[in-house]
Design an enzyme around this catalytic site. Sequence first.
Site, PDB file in Angstrom:
ATOM      1  NE  ARG A 292      -3.644   0.855   2.031  1.00 29.85           N
ATOM      2  CZ  ARG A 292      -4.106   1.617   3.012  1.00 29.85           C
ATOM      3  NH1 ARG A 292      -4.102   1.170   4.257  1.00 29.85           N
ATOM      4  NH2 ARG A 292      -4.562   2.823   2.772  1.00 29.85           N
ATOM      5  CE  LYS A 293       2.640   2.178   4.826  1.00 30.58           C
ATOM      6  NZ  LYS A 293       1.627   1.120   5.000  1.00 30.58           N
ATOM      7  CB  THR A 294       4.839   6.162  -1.956  1.00 33.07           C
ATOM      8  OG1 THR A 294       3.888   6.860  -1.156  1.00 33.07           O
ATOM      9  CG2 THR A 294       5.082   6.930  -3.242  1.00 33.07           C
TER      10      THR A 294
END
Length: 326
Positions: A127-129
């Site tokens: 889910r992170k960048t």
Amino acid sequence: TTSCTTALHLILAALEMGPGDEVIVPAFTWVATANVVLYCGATPIFVDICPQTFNLAPEKLAEKISAHTKAIIPVHLFGLCADMDNIHNIAGDIPLIEDAACAAGSLYQGRSAGSLGLAAAFSFHPRKTITTGEGGMVTTKDALLAQRMNQLRNHGASISEEQRHQGPRPYLLPEFNFLGYNYRMTDLQAAVGRVQLEKLDGFLAERRMWAQWYKEELKHIPWLVLPTVPDGYSHSWQAFVCQVDEHKVSLSRNQIMAQLQENGISTRPGTHAVHLLGLYRDKYNLKPEDFPNAWDADRYSMAIPLHNRMTEADYAHVVSCLKAIR
């Protein structure tokens, strides 16, 4: 490391947190921020948040500091840095450990997240960048702390595998003088991470562009409270988290999320108020009203889609469905 959770635990373990020690954490954060304190046998002490930023409220901090406080973990939630200067001023000599899980590329007064405390933990969850599938990273300027963490992540080995293989006696095993953990990221994940890191600036530029577009398109919806960015901060927009003003709409936050889901739009609460979760509520006899801003954020926050695989049509669909809600 294998995750942001293990990265945070490494930092606390290297600082020798243990029973009788207290570590201050925000009441509104992912449960892992508090869990790592329990892993060490220490006690998490919750502090309420600022409702505008979702981050630890410095004005609530002083009353929670005691003689047993050994660290403070400000969380840069959703990609917006915590108010680190004010937190530093109140904390004094107490180490600040940044939970920078969401904050790759975030800036605070021109300084990068991860450089604002004694050490920081980043996440490379999907889910992170940027992602390595699953994984984490520690940053610190303290060479001794870095050495200790490097040993702890490798079962407590006196030297790393790389040092042993490149040394004069690669055939001998290292010494193990204290208990460590298997928190090593795989080489395959690290290789993915290096490529992802080269793309970070482009990912951030795209996220910031669409976050600004959202703000312009959604600013006239009376029931939707949009996220704010204080002067001197650069948000990385790992998530675009709004709040629902249930006094200005006929539906509850959960009903709105259900309606959006029916239209193919996934939303989530920003995160949870940890003091409402059964483990912490029961263990420490906590009540919802103990941290009212965190309680409100738990009930009314809503993350809408924003990521680097969305198309212009996807964003337009999200806005159209939000504007249709009365």
